[in-house]
Scaffold this motif. Structure first.
Motif, PDB file in Angstrom:
ATOM      1  N   VAL A 190     -18.018  79.065 -32.168  1.00 46.34           N
ATOM      2  CA  VAL A 190     -18.244  80.294 -32.933  1.00 46.34           C
ATOM      3  C   VAL A 190     -17.027  80.674 -33.780  1.00 46.34           C
ATOM      4  O   VAL A 190     -17.021  81.738 -34.395  1.00 46.34           O
ATOM      5  N   CYS A 191     -16.009  79.819 -33.831  1.00 52.14           N
ATOM      6  CA  CYS A 191     -14.816  80.125 -34.610  1.00 52.14           C
ATOM      7  C   CYS A 191     -15.137  80.098 -36.102  1.00 52.14           C
ATOM      8  O   CYS A 191     -16.192  79.629 -36.539  1.00 52.14           O
ATOM      9  N   GLU A 192     -14.197  80.601 -36.893  1.00 55.37           N
ATOM     10  CA  GLU A 192     -14.400  80.677 -38.334  1.00 55.37           C
ATOM     11  C   GLU A 192     -14.682  79.312 -38.946  1.00 55.37           C
ATOM     12  O   GLU A 192     -15.578  79.173 -39.797  1.00 55.37           O
ATOM     13  N   GLU A 193     -13.949  78.317 -38.530  1.00 60.20           N
ATOM     14  CA  GLU A 193     -14.138  76.980 -39.097  1.00 60.20           C
ATOM     15  C   GLU A 193     -15.553  76.468 -38.849  1.00 60.20           C
ATOM     16  O   GLU A 193     -16.209  75.923 -39.755  1.00 60.20           O
ATOM     17  N   ALA A 194     -16.048  76.629 -37.609  1.00 57.87           N
ATOM     18  CA  ALA A 194     -17.397  76.166 -37.282  1.00 57.87           C
ATOM     19  C   ALA A 194     -18.450  76.930 -38.072  1.00 57.87           C
ATOM     20  O   ALA A 194     -19.405  76.346 -38.599  1.00 57.87           O
ATOM     21  N   CYS A 195     -18.275  78.247 -38.173  1.00 60.67           N
ATOM     22  CA  CYS A 195     -19.256  79.064 -38.895  1.00 60.67           C
ATOM     23  C   CYS A 195     -19.225  78.764 -40.394  1.00 60.67           C
ATOM     24  O   CYS A 195     -20.270  78.796 -41.057  1.00 60.67           O
ATOM     25  N   ALA A 196     -18.048  78.462 -40.920  1.00 58.18           N
ATOM     26  CA  ALA A 196     -17.961  78.084 -42.338  1.00 58.18           C
ATOM     27  C   ALA A 196     -18.686  76.770 -42.578  1.00 58.18           C
ATOM     28  O   ALA A 196     -19.380  76.604 -43.598  1.00 58.18           O
ATOM     29  N   GLU A 197     -18.552  75.819 -41.660  1.00 56.03           N
ATOM     30  CA  GLU A 197     -19.270  74.549 -41.777  1.00 56.03           C
ATOM     31  C   GLU A 197     -20.774  74.787 -41.741  1.00 56.03           C
ATOM     32  O   GLU A 197     -21.538  74.144 -42.473  1.00 56.03           O
ATOM     33  N   VAL A 198     -21.206  75.703 -40.888  1.00 57.15           N
ATOM     34  CA  VAL A 198     -22.626  76.038 -40.829  1.00 57.15           C
ATOM     35  C   VAL A 198     -23.075  76.682 -42.138  1.00 57.15           C
ATOM     36  O   VAL A 198     -24.164  76.390 -42.649  1.00 57.15           O
TER      37      VAL A 198
END
Length: 239
Positions: free
Chosen positions: A93-101
């Motif tokens: 749920v970190c920013e990097e993961a959410c940005a990838e989503v």
């Protein structure tokens, strides 16, 4: 409209985006709000402007995401303890993961931005993509309830489970364990500088451990900058 065609962000025709998301909205007003950055609100300022942007939805989406992913992790890793589950949750749920989503959802061309933010590349900025991915999730939740939101998380976050091999540790956790193993006190973090507007801040954070040089990291949040600083520290001591 073909997948490669261009459209004006926020033009109100969201059928292509709905296809990409796998959800057709009963009330597209939720989706329109989720895609509206505060920089696009020119008639209002302050709290009134924030209410017309995605920010409240991003707050809700963050918690919906946390609940759904926590449930997925609980079921997927029956032997993991709460610390392990918490670290896995943080990775997903970190920013990097959410940005990838956000990129996988194809949100960029549909985001409503102010002219200046658009010129500076806001449609592809990770911080904005991450926030709007969570806001869109909240829009689905409000539009069709928890099952629809869970289905969206399953579709876009589940593929990232493959990266969670073994025990997941972020840089801050790894640095704390490194210091503890050597009988050193826990790392101390403090903000050195904060720059940028409220909707797109940049933090510079220093980490200190007695006997070692202070190092700094930069991120779009304090937590992100702390992780960056911890990562730099570990790279230097392991070099």
């Amino acid at each position: 409209m073909s997948k490669g065609s261009k459209r004006a962000a926020g033009d109100g025709d969201y059928s292509e985006l709905e296809e990409q998301l796998g959800h057709v909205f009963a009330d597209r007003g939720h989706l329109a709000l989720a895609l509206t950055h505060i920089s696009a609100i020119t008639a209002l300022t302050g709290p009134a402007a924030r209410l017309k942007s995605y920010q409240r939805l991003e707050f809700l989406g963050d918690h919906v995401l946390g609940m759904v992913v926590s449930d997925m992790l609980y079921r997927a890793f029956p032997q993991a303890d709460e610390g392990d589950l918490s670290r896995r949750l943080a990775e997903l749920v970190c920013e990097e993961a959410c940005a990838e989503v956000g990129l996988a959802m194809g949100l960029g061309p549909f985001i409503r931005l102010g002219a200046g933010e658009a010129r500076s590349g806001g449609h592809q900025r990770p911080t904005i993509l991450a926030d709007i991915a969570e806001a869109v999730l909240a829009a689905v939740y409000l539009d069709a309830g928890y099952p629809a939101a869970a289905e969206m998380v399953e579709r876009f976050w589940r593929p990232r489970f493959a990266a969670l091999k073994g025990l997941v540790r972020d840089a801050k956790t790894a640095l704390q364990e490194w210091a503890q193993a050597r009988g050193l006190p826990p790392p101390v973090y403090h903000v050195v500088e904060r720059q940028g507007p409220d909707h797109n801040p940049e933090f510079r954070v220093a980490v200190e451990i007695p006997g070692y040089d202070r190092v700094e990291g930069v991120g779009s949040s304090k937590q992100g900058a702390q992780k960056a600083a911890a990562g730099v520290f570990l790279e230097q001591v392991k070099a």
